[in-house]
Design an enzyme around this catalytic site. Structure first.
Site, PDB file in Angstrom:
ATOM      1  N   ARG A 111       0.855  -1.185   0.000  1.00 43.04           N
ATOM      2  CA  ARG A 111       0.000   0.000   0.000  1.00 43.04           C
ATOM      3  C   ARG A 111       0.888   1.229   0.000  1.00 43.04           C
ATOM      4  NH1 ARG A 111      -2.808   3.385   3.723  1.00 43.04           N
ATOM      5  NH2 ARG A 111      -4.868   3.935   2.947  1.00 43.04           N
ATOM      6  N   LYS A 164      -4.835   4.283   9.564  1.00 39.25           N
ATOM      7  CA  LYS A 164      -5.513   4.712   8.348  1.00 39.25           C
ATOM      8  C   LYS A 164      -6.375   5.922   8.686  1.00 39.25           C
ATOM      9  CE  LYS A 164      -7.821   2.538   4.386  1.00 39.25           C
ATOM     10  NZ  LYS A 164      -9.178   3.064   4.314  1.00 39.25           N
ATOM     11  N   SER A 222     -12.308  -4.117   0.222  1.00 41.89           N
ATOM     12  CA  SER A 222     -12.535  -3.679   1.601  1.00 41.89           C
ATOM     13  C   SER A 222     -14.000  -3.350   1.817  1.00 41.89           C
ATOM     14  CB  SER A 222     -11.720  -2.414   1.905  1.00 41.89           C
ATOM     15  OG  SER A 222     -10.354  -2.701   2.026  1.00 41.89           O
TER      16      SER A 222
END
Lengths: 220, 220
Positions: free
Chosen positions: B47, B143, B115
């Site tokens: 990511r 996050k 997700s």
């Protein structure tokens, strides 16, 4: 304008609009691109550095509806995935984007443009490029990470060293467009000169007129 | 570990590492991933939200050398182009990333994870998904745009509503891993529990041990 793009459309004698949605406000990007196409823009490069991928696709499809209707190529900046998903006409990459070799594997027939910011970039330019974006010709506030301005002499030196079509960008407007063309640019790309213009259609028409009259006065 | 991944590898009973290079400092991401794979990580999701495309490709290829050697799938977060260019094993998309339908056109055989952050997201999940990332189970600082925590009961409700493999993420560590597995997660994904660990290999081994012992104690 043509219903279909010729194979490997070449950006010669074209006005290219590189988008900046924030400069368009309070108008939408779609409104400004639509007006610019009416004014004579011959290529649109969609540049989005902050949008989520899904929103980027949605915006690309909205702009694509306009460019397809106008018979003008849509080129996506940087994001090969967005270009593939929407079936764009091309991809424009910079020196820190995907390599041209990697791009060509996935876009064998699309327009591929590469930004160069120096003679060294030109000498290192790989095969497989359809046109070069030469930037910035003049100082610009639009692109935060822009290199030092090349100036008209820098543009002319690059012109002398390559036969690839050159799309000049950076600080270009109606006041200096003819000088840029006379120093070797085949085409002009602008951001703020259209996106921030009070009348984007008129601004595009004025710039397109400069390109047309200069190209008519040149032997090639 | 296996030399080759089985077709449509399913993330059941696996420990997934979702990378955050900034949490790894002063160690490099390659160092942390390498240690985590030695500790028993069974999938790596790369990511990167701030890297230029070219640097993202370079990093993906460096991580891919590790995962391929370990026989573990490498999944790219969000960026289909990076997944295509490096030939990754899969792509993980969120609700604001490319649609699964668009992704499947370009990655027909790769792992595709989606997700979900709520029961509503589950009910809206499209076909073509190999596993669901369920997030966040617990509150997390990793996050910035994470939704409200689902909690163990929220996870259990999602478990009861789907047969897709569930990879739980968000605030998971060795202290709560068994509870998450007992509430329906097939696999666990972590960021800071490995990237910020003093000993990433030991942290991975402890979490992988939790998954192995729990999966052995369950009938399926």
């Amino acid at each position: 304008m043509a219903d279909r793009l010729p194979t490997r459309w070449q950006p010669r004698h074209a006005l290219c609009l590189v988008t900046d949605g924030s400069l368009c406000a309070p108008r939408t990007l779609v409104e400004v691109v639509s007006a610019a196409l009416q004014g004579g823009v011959g290529m649109v490069q969609l540049r989005e550095k902050k949008l989520d991928s899904r929103a980027f696709v949605e915006r690309a499809r909205a702009i694509q509806a306009l460019t397809a209707s106008a018979g003008v190529p849509l080129v996506i900046n940087d994001r090969l995935d967005i270009a593939l998903v929407v079936g764009a006409d091309g991809l424009h990459v910079g020196q820190s984007d995907l390599s041209v070799a990697d791009v060509r594997l996935w876009l064998p027939d699309a327009l591929v443009g590469l930004s160069i910011e120096s003679m060294a970039d030109l000498l290192a330019a790989p095969a497989g490029v359809d046109y070069l974006g030469v930037s910035p010709v003049f100082a610009t506030a639009t692109k935060a990470d822009a290199a030092a301005a090349l100036g008209l002499e820098g543009l002319a030196a690059i012109r002398a060293a390559t036969r690839l079509p050159l799309v000049a960008i950076g600080g270009i407007g109606a006041h200096n467009a003819r000088a840029v063309l006379r120093h070797g640019a085949d085409s002009l790309a602008v951001v703020s000169a259209i996106c921030a213009a009070a009348d984007p259609r008129a601004a595009a028409a004025e710039l397109a007129g400069c390109i047309e009259s200069e190209s008519n006065s040149r032997p090639s």
